[in-house]
Design an enzyme around this catalytic site. Structure first.
Site, PDB file in Angstrom:
ATOM      1  N   ASP A  12      -9.775 -71.421   5.897  1.00  0.00           N
ATOM      2  CA  ASP A  12      -9.331 -71.790   4.550  1.00  0.00           C
ATOM      3  C   ASP A  12     -10.398 -72.486   3.719  1.00  0.00           C
ATOM      4  OD1 ASP A  12      -6.877 -70.770   5.342  1.00  0.00           O
ATOM      5  OD2 ASP A  12      -6.152 -72.723   6.003  1.00  0.00           O
ATOM      6  N   LYS A  15     -13.085 -68.566   1.504  1.00  0.00           N
ATOM      7  CA  LYS A  15     -13.831 -67.320   1.740  1.00  0.00           C
ATOM      8  C   LYS A  15     -13.366 -66.217   0.789  1.00  0.00           C
ATOM      9  CE  LYS A  15     -12.359 -67.411   6.005  1.00  0.00           C
ATOM     10  NZ  LYS A  15     -11.680 -68.719   6.063  1.00  0.00           N
ATOM     11  N   GLY A  39      -5.258 -65.723   5.598  1.00  0.00           N
ATOM     12  CA  GLY A  39      -4.681 -65.727   4.256  1.00  0.00           C
ATOM     13  C   GLY A  39      -5.816 -66.029   3.301  1.00  0.00           C
ATOM     14  N   HIS A  40      -6.322 -64.998   2.640  1.00  0.00           N
ATOM     15  CA  HIS A  40      -7.487 -65.165   1.758  1.00  0.00           C
ATOM     16  C   HIS A  40      -7.047 -65.022   0.311  1.00  0.00           C
ATOM     17  CE1 HIS A  40     -10.379 -63.863   5.237  1.00  0.00           C
ATOM     18  NE2 HIS A  40      -9.673 -64.953   5.500  1.00  0.00           N
ATOM     19  N   GLN A 223     -10.722 -66.890   9.444  1.00  0.00           N
ATOM     20  CA  GLN A 223     -10.714 -68.180  10.166  1.00  0.00           C
ATOM     21  C   GLN A 223     -12.057 -68.900   9.978  1.00  0.00           C
ATOM     22  OE1 GLN A 223      -9.345 -65.258  12.292  1.00  0.00           O
ATOM     23  NE2 GLN A 223      -7.632 -65.725  10.998  1.00  0.00           N
TER      24      GLN A 223
HETATM   25  P1  GDP Z   1      -9.782 -68.657   2.771  1.00  0.00           P
HETATM   26  O1  GDP Z   1      -8.797 -68.454   3.866  1.00  0.00           O
HETATM   27  O2  GDP Z   1     -11.081 -69.204   3.258  1.00  0.00           O
HETATM   28  O3  GDP Z   1      -9.961 -67.443   1.915  1.00  0.00           O
HETATM   29  O4  GDP Z   1      -9.168 -69.787   1.836  1.00  0.00           O
HETATM   30  P2  GDP Z   1      -7.633 -69.884   1.343  1.00  0.00           P
HETATM   31  O5  GDP Z   1      -7.385 -68.836   0.331  1.00  0.00           O
HETATM   32  O6  GDP Z   1      -6.717 -69.941   2.500  1.00  0.00           O
HETATM   33  O7  GDP Z   1      -7.625 -71.333   0.730  1.00  0.00           O
HETATM   34  C1  GDP Z   1      -8.469 -71.715  -0.307  1.00  0.00           C
HETATM   35  C2  GDP Z   1      -7.616 -72.186  -1.482  1.00  0.00           C
HETATM   36  O8  GDP Z   1      -8.426 -72.928  -2.369  1.00  0.00           O
HETATM   37  C3  GDP Z   1      -7.054 -71.044  -2.310  1.00  0.00           C
HETATM   38  O9  GDP Z   1      -5.813 -71.442  -2.829  1.00  0.00           O
HETATM   39  C4  GDP Z   1      -8.073 -70.876  -3.422  1.00  0.00           C
HETATM   40  O10 GDP Z   1      -7.518 -70.309  -4.604  1.00  0.00           O
HETATM   41  C5  GDP Z   1      -8.487 -72.301  -3.651  1.00  0.00           C
HETATM   42  N1  GDP Z   1      -9.866 -72.511  -4.102  1.00  0.00           N
HETATM   43  C6  GDP Z   1     -10.992 -71.836  -3.776  1.00  0.00           C
HETATM   44  N2  GDP Z   1     -12.083 -72.422  -4.308  1.00  0.00           N
HETATM   45  C7  GDP Z   1     -11.634 -73.501  -4.986  1.00  0.00           C
HETATM   46  C8  GDP Z   1     -12.280 -74.542  -5.724  1.00  0.00           C
HETATM   47  O11 GDP Z   1     -13.499 -74.607  -5.849  1.00  0.00           O
HETATM   48  N3  GDP Z   1     -11.480 -75.511  -6.258  1.00  0.00           N
HETATM   49  C9  GDP Z   1     -10.133 -75.504  -6.116  1.00  0.00           C
HETATM   50  N4  GDP Z   1      -9.437 -76.487  -6.678  1.00  0.00           N
HETATM   51  N5  GDP Z   1      -9.495 -74.541  -5.417  1.00  0.00           N
HETATM   52  C10 GDP Z   1     -10.227 -73.570  -4.868  1.00  0.00           C
HETATM   53  P1  IMO Z   2      -8.194 -67.889   7.162  1.00  0.00           P
HETATM   54  O1  IMO Z   2      -8.856 -66.567   7.399  1.00  0.00           O
HETATM   55  C1  IMO Z   2      -6.698 -71.585   8.908  1.00  0.00           C
HETATM   56  C2  IMO Z   2      -5.130 -71.371  12.979  1.00  0.00           C
HETATM   57  C3  IMO Z   2      -3.645 -71.610  13.206  1.00  0.00           C
HETATM   58  C4  IMO Z   2      -3.699 -72.235  14.578  1.00  0.00           C
HETATM   59  C5  IMO Z   2      -4.808 -71.474  15.280  1.00  0.00           C
HETATM   60  C6  IMO Z   2      -4.333 -70.327  16.145  1.00  0.00           C
HETATM   61  O2  IMO Z   2      -7.202 -67.864   6.056  1.00  0.00           O
HETATM   62  O3  IMO Z   2      -9.191 -68.984   7.064  1.00  0.00           O
HETATM   63  P2  IMO Z   2      -3.355 -67.911  15.592  1.00  0.00           P
HETATM   64  O4  IMO Z   2      -2.152 -67.506  14.801  1.00  0.00           O
HETATM   65  O5  IMO Z   2      -4.635 -67.365  15.065  1.00  0.00           O
HETATM   66  O6  IMO Z   2      -3.198 -67.688  17.053  1.00  0.00           O
HETATM   67  O7  IMO Z   2      -3.421 -69.514  15.414  1.00  0.00           O
HETATM   68  O8  IMO Z   2      -5.634 -70.956  14.236  1.00  0.00           O
HETATM   69  N1  IMO Z   2      -5.454 -70.300  12.010  1.00  0.00           N
HETATM   70  C7  IMO Z   2      -5.938 -70.535  10.780  1.00  0.00           C
HETATM   71  N2  IMO Z   2      -6.154 -71.692  10.124  1.00  0.00           N
HETATM   72  N3  IMO Z   2      -7.042 -70.423   8.330  1.00  0.00           N
HETATM   73  C8  IMO Z   2      -6.854 -69.248   8.968  1.00  0.00           C
HETATM   74  O9  IMO Z   2      -7.307 -68.073   8.489  1.00  0.00           O
HETATM   75  C9  IMO Z   2      -6.244 -69.272  10.253  1.00  0.00           C
HETATM   76  N4  IMO Z   2      -5.903 -68.326  11.153  1.00  0.00           N
HETATM   77  C10 IMO Z   2      -5.435 -68.974  12.228  1.00  0.00           C
HETATM   78  O10 IMO Z   2      -3.121 -72.465  12.246  1.00  0.00           O
HETATM   79  O11 IMO Z   2      -4.111 -73.580  14.473  1.00  0.00           O
HETATM   80 MG    MG Z   3      -6.827 -68.944   4.362  1.00  0.00          MG
END
Ligand code: GDP
Ligand code: IMO
Ligand code: MG
Length: 428
Positions: A12, A15, A39-40, A223
């Site tokens: 998270d 990416k 979840g991207h 991840q």
């Molecule tokens: P990922 O799994 O690495 O793709 O990240 P996620 O999508 O799970 O979580 C990142 C969250 O931060 C998302 O809701 C993005 O829209 C948000 N986000 C990304 N870059 C920024 C930033 O620079 N500032 C803020 N406030 N939110 C951001």
């Molecule tokens: P992105 O790609 C954050 C965490 C789960 C748990 C551990 C194992 O959005 O960054 P799993 O279901 O993979 O067996 O769970 O890994 N986890 C993540 N945490 N971002 C993710 O993906 C994750 N995918 C799995 O919360 O701690």
């Molecule tokens: Mg994510």
């Protein structure tokens, strides 16, 4: 240029935003590991897209997207994702490719994920419940069903019968569950097989031929480094290789094909699920950062735990992945804070520790050591150039750069594409 984007923390990091942003310079965008646990998020104006299996470059209408052999694919989630995109005007026809060798997440994987978590009681991993661990377990045990098996009805029927008998025994005898009906699942999954068949191909061949022709590929990690099955805080990890090594086996491309490896790091640290988070914030401050940063899981909606930036983690991530630069995200989340701490190293039995320890026992005795920096206490979310950032923001960035000895390529000050400060002009 072929660039790998990897998470440097616990997932998270943001990416998705940067895959979407860098996709404009690529011809192909390819995921190499994980599954629908990812979840991207990509935000474009008022529209938000969350990708679980489909690469985050799909919104660019001419780009091709690849789901590599290193993934575990839940066909139901995938088809839902394709449908939802279609409803929003994004057609994946002719530009989505799925590896024949990727493994299929079956209903018993999802159930086993849940019941084995329940059985762990207080030692829960806190998985996403998407069947990831059980599916990779079957892959390694050589009892998995691959995409190629699913789309060949005869093979699927035979393989599935044998496997289901075993899984039902396990579910009934150990976990006291009802088990699954052969016919029902067979009908459901055969239909998935027919629907995904048109996307299935030899994706390694596809990528390598594309690279031979001078096309560029963006390699999307899911991840993060410390959720890696080998490099993470085992057993509180996922079951795949988010680190750069995962690219080679998860897509069938060689290391000489990769030009750059860029890590994505949040300006602080978050973690969802169980396991250690050495710099975890005290409750009130943690909640404040969570609310400002909207730190709720993009897949499960669970609140993410928040901590200060941990340079020990990042130092190890730089090393393990051979990162050439970092993308620093969510700096704007600190806009209101008076003081910001950076963990520069740990202290363990009187010694200084600079790299992340492999042993959770050692880690539990490590005390994070902090430098305290002054906050900037103004909004930076509209700033477009590094020069215009407040002096204290620059100090924070410079500190990270200096203590890690790495270039910062991009800085993110909000979720939108244009809320990005470009330092590395080659990425413009
Ligand atoms: P990922 O799994 O690495 O793709 O990240 P996620 O999508 O799970 O979580 C990142 C969250 O931060 C998302 O809701 C993005 O829209 C948000 N986000 C990304 N870059 C920024 C930033 O620079 N500032 C803020 N406030 N939110 C951001
Ligand atoms: P992105 O790609 C954050 C965490 C789960 C748990 C551990 C194992 O959005 O960054 P799993 O279901 O993979 O067996 O769970 O890994 N986890 C993540 N945490 N971002 C993710 O993906 C994750 N995918 C799995 O919360 O701690
Ligand atoms: Mg994510």
């Amino acid at each position: 240029m072929n660039i790998v984007i990897v998470g440097t923390q616990f997932g998270d990091e943001g990416k998705g935003k940067f895959i979407d942003l860098l996709a404009k310079r690529a011809d192909y965008i390819a995921r190499y590991q994980g599954g629908a646990n990812a979840g991207h998020t990509v935000v474009i104006g008022k529209k938000e897209f969350i990708f679980h299996l489909i690469p985050s470059g799909i919104l660019h209408k001419r780009k091709k997207c690849i789901i590599g052999n290193g993934l575990v694919v839940d066909p139901q989630t995938l088809l839902e994702e394709i449908e939802n995109l279609k409803k929003r005007g994004i057609d994946v026809k002719g530009r989505l490719f799925i590896s024949e060798n990727a493994h299929i997440v079956m209903p018993y994987h999802k159930l086993l994920d849940r019941v084995s978590e329940l059985a762990r009681k207080r030692k829960k991993i806190g998985t996403t419940g998407r069947g990831i661990g059980p599916c990779y377990t079957d892959k390694v045990a050589r009892t998995g069903i691959r995409v190629a098996d699913l789309i060949d009805e005869k093979t699927f029927k035979k393989k599935f019968k044998k496997i289901l008998d075993e899984k039902n025994q396990l579910l009934r005898k150990i976990y006291h569950q009802k088990g699954f009906s052969y016919r029902k699942v067979l009908i459901e999954y055969s239909s998935y097989g027919r629907r995904i068949k048109k996307y299935v191909t030899n994706t390694s061949l596809l990528i390598n031929r594309a690279i031979d022709k001078g096309k560029s590929v963006l390699l999307e990690g899911a991840q993060g480094t410390f959720l890696d099955i080998d490099w993470g805080t085992y057993p509180y990890v996922t079951s795949s290789h988010p680190v750069v090594g995962g690219v080679l086996t998860g897509l069938g491309v060689g290391p000489t094909r990769i030009d750059r490896v860029i890590g994505v790091a949040k300006a602080y640290t978050t973690r969802v699920g169980g396991g250690p988070l050495p710099t975890e914030l005290p409750k009130r401050l943690g909640e404040r950062v969570r609310e400002r940063g909207r730190e709720y899981g993009a897949t499960t909606g669970r609140p993410r735990r928040c901590g200060w930036l941990d340079l020990v983690l990042l130092r190890s991530a730089i090393q393990i992945n051979g990162l050439d630069s970092l993308i620093l995200t969510k700096l704007d989340v600190f806009d209101e804070l008076k003081e910001i701490k950076i963990c520069t190293h740990y202290r363990y039995r009187g010694r200084e520790i600079n790299f992340f320890p492999n042993s959770l026992r050692v880690l539990s005795q490590c005390k994070p050591q902090y430098e305290v920096l002054k906050g900037w206490q103004e909004s930076i979310s509209r700033i477009k150039s590094y020069k215009k950032l407040p002096p204290n923001t620059k100090k924070y960035v410079k500190k990270i750069k200096k203590l890690l000895g790495i270039k910062i390529a991009l800085i993110s000050v909000g979720p939108q594409r244009n809320q990005t400060i470009v330092l590395d002009k080659t990425l413009r």
